[in-house]
Design a protein around this motif. Structure first.
Motif, PDB file in Angstrom:
ATOM      1  N   VAL A   1       0.838  -1.202   0.000  1.00  0.00           N
ATOM      2  CA  VAL A   1       0.000   0.000   0.000  1.00  0.00           C
ATOM      3  C   VAL A   1       0.871   1.249   0.000  1.00  0.00           C
ATOM      4  N   GLN A   2       1.962   1.221   0.756  1.00  0.00           N
ATOM      5  CA  GLN A   2       2.878   2.364   0.786  1.00  0.00           C
ATOM      6  C   GLN A   2       3.442   2.667  -0.594  1.00  0.00           C
ATOM      7  N   LYS A   3       3.575   1.633  -1.413  1.00  0.00           N
ATOM      8  CA  LYS A   3       4.087   1.814  -2.770  1.00  0.00           C
ATOM      9  C   LYS A   3       2.971   2.063  -3.788  1.00  0.00           C
ATOM     10  N   GLY A   4       1.740   2.207  -3.314  1.00  0.00           N
ATOM     11  CA  GLY A   4       0.622   2.485  -4.202  1.00  0.00           C
ATOM     12  C   GLY A   4       0.070   1.274  -4.920  1.00  0.00           C
ATOM     13  N   ARG A   5       0.479   0.076  -4.527  1.00  0.00           N
ATOM     14  CA  ARG A   5       0.033  -1.158  -5.183  1.00  0.00           C
ATOM     15  C   ARG A   5      -1.107  -1.774  -4.362  1.00  0.00           C
ATOM     16  N   VAL A   6      -2.246  -1.093  -4.363  1.00  0.00           N
ATOM     17  CA  VAL A   6      -3.365  -1.492  -3.512  1.00  0.00           C
ATOM     18  C   VAL A   6      -3.955  -2.833  -3.951  1.00  0.00           C
ATOM     19  N   ASP A   7      -4.053  -3.066  -5.260  1.00  0.00           N
ATOM     20  CA  ASP A   7      -4.607  -4.334  -5.745  1.00  0.00           C
ATOM     21  C   ASP A   7      -3.739  -5.515  -5.301  1.00  0.00           C
ATOM     22  N   ALA A   8      -2.424  -5.357  -5.424  1.00  0.00           N
ATOM     23  CA  ALA A   8      -1.514  -6.413  -4.976  1.00  0.00           C
ATOM     24  C   ALA A   8      -1.601  -6.595  -3.467  1.00  0.00           C
ATOM     25  N   ALA A   9      -1.776  -5.493  -2.748  1.00  0.00           N
ATOM     26  CA  ALA A   9      -1.909  -5.570  -1.293  1.00  0.00           C
ATOM     27  C   ALA A   9      -3.166  -6.333  -0.901  1.00  0.00           C
ATOM     28  N   GLN A  10      -4.245  -6.130  -1.664  1.00  0.00           N
ATOM     29  CA  GLN A  10      -5.499  -6.823  -1.366  1.00  0.00           C
ATOM     30  C   GLN A  10      -5.365  -8.327  -1.597  1.00  0.00           C
ATOM     31  N   LYS A  11      -4.659  -8.711  -2.653  1.00  0.00           N
ATOM     32  CA  LYS A  11      -4.424 -10.136  -2.909  1.00  0.00           C
ATOM     33  C   LYS A  11      -3.583 -10.750  -1.789  1.00  0.00           C
ATOM     34  N   SER A  12      -2.561 -10.019  -1.363  1.00  0.00           N
ATOM     35  CA  SER A  12      -1.726 -10.492  -0.268  1.00  0.00           C
ATOM     36  C   SER A  12      -2.527 -10.592   1.021  1.00  0.00           C
ATOM     37  N   TRP A  13      -3.416  -9.628   1.238  1.00  0.00           N
ATOM     38  CA  TRP A  13      -4.240  -9.588   2.446  1.00  0.00           C
ATOM     39  C   TRP A  13      -5.165 -10.802   2.523  1.00  0.00           C
ATOM     40  N   LYS A  14      -5.710 -11.206   1.398  1.00  0.00           N
ATOM     41  CA  LYS A  14      -6.644 -12.336   1.382  1.00  0.00           C
ATOM     42  C   LYS A  14      -5.957 -13.651   1.724  1.00  0.00           C
ATOM     43  N   ARG A  15      -4.642 -13.678   1.632  1.00  0.00           N
ATOM     44  CA  ARG A  15      -3.906 -14.895   2.000  1.00  0.00           C
ATOM     45  C   ARG A  15      -3.693 -14.995   3.511  1.00  0.00           C
ATOM     46  N   ILE A  16      -3.875 -13.879   4.232  1.00  0.00           N
ATOM     47  CA  ILE A  16      -3.643 -13.893   5.676  1.00  0.00           C
ATOM     48  C   ILE A  16      -4.897 -13.568   6.482  1.00  0.00           C
ATOM     49  N   ARG A  17      -5.978 -13.128   5.825  1.00  0.00           N
ATOM     50  CA  ARG A  17      -7.240 -12.847   6.503  1.00  0.00           C
ATOM     51  C   ARG A  17      -8.385 -13.502   5.740  1.00  0.00           C
ATOM     52  N   GLN A  18      -9.363 -14.016   6.489  1.00  0.00           N
ATOM     53  CA  GLN A  18     -10.554 -14.543   5.841  1.00  0.00           C
ATOM     54  C   GLN A  18     -11.371 -13.391   5.268  1.00  0.00           C
ATOM     55  N   ASP A  19     -12.065 -13.665   4.177  1.00  0.00           N
ATOM     56  CA  ASP A  19     -12.803 -12.621   3.465  1.00  0.00           C
ATOM     57  C   ASP A  19     -14.133 -12.362   4.159  1.00  0.00           C
ATOM     58  N   THR A  20     -14.068 -11.627   5.269  1.00  0.00           N
ATOM     59  CA  THR A  20     -15.256 -11.257   6.031  1.00  0.00           C
ATOM     60  C   THR A  20     -15.385  -9.740   6.042  1.00  0.00           C
ATOM     61  N   ILE A  21     -16.507  -9.255   6.543  1.00  0.00           N
ATOM     62  CA  ILE A  21     -16.709  -7.805   6.617  1.00  0.00           C
ATOM     63  C   ILE A  21     -15.641  -7.162   7.489  1.00  0.00           C
ATOM     64  N   LYS A  22     -15.390  -7.762   8.638  1.00  0.00           N
ATOM     65  CA  LYS A  22     -14.400  -7.187   9.554  1.00  0.00           C
ATOM     66  C   LYS A  22     -13.002  -7.216   8.945  1.00  0.00           C
ATOM     67  N   GLY A  23     -12.706  -8.279   8.204  1.00  0.00           N
ATOM     68  CA  GLY A  23     -11.411  -8.343   7.544  1.00  0.00           C
ATOM     69  C   GLY A  23     -11.253  -7.251   6.507  1.00  0.00           C
ATOM     70  N   ARG A  24     -12.330  -6.998   5.743  1.00  0.00           N
ATOM     71  CA  ARG A  24     -12.278  -5.943   4.733  1.00  0.00           C
ATOM     72  C   ARG A  24     -12.202  -4.560   5.377  1.00  0.00           C
ATOM     73  N   MET A  25     -12.894  -4.409   6.501  1.00  0.00           N
ATOM     74  CA  MET A  25     -12.824  -3.131   7.219  1.00  0.00           C
ATOM     75  C   MET A  25     -11.414  -2.878   7.748  1.00  0.00           C
ATOM     76  N   GLU A  26     -10.778  -3.933   8.251  1.00  0.00           N
ATOM     77  CA  GLU A  26      -9.407  -3.784   8.748  1.00  0.00           C
ATOM     78  C   GLU A  26      -8.471  -3.369   7.613  1.00  0.00           C
ATOM     79  N   PHE A  27      -8.687  -3.954   6.432  1.00  0.00           N
ATOM     80  CA  PHE A  27      -7.867  -3.589   5.279  1.00  0.00           C
ATOM     81  C   PHE A  27      -8.097  -2.128   4.899  1.00  0.00           C
ATOM     82  N   GLU A  28      -9.367  -1.713   4.881  1.00  0.00           N
ATOM     83  CA  GLU A  28      -9.697  -0.318   4.563  1.00  0.00           C
ATOM     84  C   GLU A  28      -9.036   0.632   5.558  1.00  0.00           C
ATOM     85  N   GLU A  29      -9.076   0.279   6.835  1.00  0.00           N
ATOM     86  CA  GLU A  29      -8.472   1.124   7.863  1.00  0.00           C
ATOM     87  C   GLU A  29      -6.961   1.207   7.694  1.00  0.00           C
TER      88      GLU A  29
END
Length: 417
Positions: free
Chosen positions: A233-261
């Motif tokens: 995210v710091q490098k502006g690669r939000v899509d890649a960050a989201q893919k990486s995030w899904k490997r360490i968090r389950q795809d739930t509302i709270k998980g998506r909110m944590e990513f947004e935060e």
């Protein structure tokens, strides 16, 4: 952010974009993590622990090195005709190299990310081990130790950051303890290796050569772990960050909110980015920031100043100074380092349950008394009494040091900055 704002609005559930009604209805019934305040937090995937273990394997080498060098010193010095003064540079070489490694890791992490930094550190580990194993002269051995230390410094600088960026904050204390746990396991493994090769011709070369295993496993594993979502995210690669995030968090509302935060926080940091001199000014002038800065630096300094690393590097020599033979000095490391490994395990439970401050204030005085006990162990004229007091002192020291100083030096500094 869009998802967080939509959830806050009093709208119908089925109007929220990208959110499944069934998921919302079922989510409260699923087991979720609990934060320190009792609120339900985002759920991690099962792969997260696997990724953490792969990233932490290199720290085994940090622990192994202390006791491999401790055992090797009894045989390499006469073999290469090195006196004790010159050997002290072989022992301290990785520490000097680690200073350079930490300085290199700062820009390397910022420019290339966590995974490439791990890969470089593993390669440097293997180069250093290779040079040390096949060294025919003092200069080659010292060079290998320095290169090994650079890899050690890069690993030590990167691993706590990487773990902190992967783990939910509600479990960060326990998960960051993986660094210390693997290092203590490496201590015990180093004592085992020294004992195994104590009677083998070319003893010290096999001891050094055993260091190939852990960094090589980690080097291979680094091609399978995700990059830090925060760094992406710091490098502006939000899509890649989201893919990486899904490997360490389950795809739930709270998980998506944590990513947004997390994305929002990184963007705020980039908008409020200040110059080096303004940061220094805040540290000097702001009382709270100054206290955090002092604590963040003083804790790891005090942890190392307590003598834990020095004792590891010279454990065999310390036993020998009590009156034991070379082989018995190496064998006596086994029970001591097994207890050392066991003593770090309670930190997984007590840090997040009782809090860092309470653990530190309770266990720190005990570790001080244990060090005094170790220092007084050679007063007795009986060899058995000296060894018993020495070993018992270390048992007490490890069970008070590792869950407090030993672990908090690596996890608390990332929670105060």
């Amino acid at each position: 952010m869009e998802l967080k704002e939509e959830i806050k609005k009093e709208t119908k559930v089925d109007e929220l974009p990208g959110i499944n009604v069934t998921e919302i209805q079922q989510e409260p019934n699923n087991p979720v993590e609990r934060t320190e305040h009792g609120d339900s937090g985002p759920k991690s995937t099962r792969l997260l622990v696997f990724f953490e273990i792969l990233a932490s394997i290199g720290s085994i080498m940090m622990g192994m090195d202390q006791f491999v060098v401790s055992g090797a010193s009894l045989y390499a010095q006469p073999d290469l005709h090195i006196d004790s003064n010159l050997w002290s540079w072989i022992t301290s070489g990785p520490l000097f190299g680690a200073i350079a490694g930490t300085l290199i890791a700062i820009p390397h992490n910022a420019l290339f990310g966590r995974r490439p930094t791990f890969i470089v550190s593993c390669i440097l580990y293997d180069i250093g081990v290779f040079m040390s194993t096949f060294a025919q002269s003092y200069g080659v051995l010292l060079g290998g130790r320095l290169i090994f230390g650079i890899g050690k410094g890069m690993e030590a600088m990167t691993l706590p950051i990487y773990l902190a960026e992967l783990v939910p904050k509600s479990h960060r204390g326990g998960h960051l303890n993986l660094f210390q746990t693997f290092q203590m396991f490496g201590d015990f493994l180093g004592a085992v290796v020294s004992s195994i090769f104590a009677n083998v011709p070319g003893t010290w070369r096999y001891m050094f050569g055993s260091g190939f295993i852990a960094p090589t496993i980690q080097l291979i594993g680094m091609f399978f772990v995700p990059e830090s979502p925060r760094w992406l995210v710091q490098k502006g690669r939000v899509d890649a960050a989201q893919k990486s995030w899904k490997r360490i968090r389950q795809d739930t509302i709270k998980g998506r909110m944590e990513f947004e935060e997390m994305v929002e926080k990184v963007q705020e940091e980039r908008c409020n980015e200040r110059s080096f001199f303004s940061v220094v000014k805040e540290v000097v002038c702001n009382r709270r920031t100054r206290a955090m800065f002092i604590f963040g630096g003083l804790l790891p300094f005090a942890s190392l100043w307590s003598g834990s690393a020095a004792v590891g590097y010279y454990m065999s020599d310390l036993f020998k100074s009590l009156g034991l033979t070379n082989k018995k000095s190496i064998y006596m490391q086994l029970p001591v380092e097994f207890v050392n490994f066991l003593s770090v395990l309670p930190a997984f439970y007590i840090l997040d349950r009782f809090g860092r401050r309470r653990v530190m204030l309770t266990l720190m005085p005990i570790s001080v008394l244990a060090l005094i006990m170790i220092g007084l162990s050679d007063i007795s004229h009986s060899l058995t009494t000296r060894v018993v007091i020495f070993v018992l002192g270390f048992f007490i020291y490890y069970f008070s040091y590792n869950p407090s100083f030993g672990t908090l030096a690596w996890c608390s500094e990332w929670r105060v900055v």
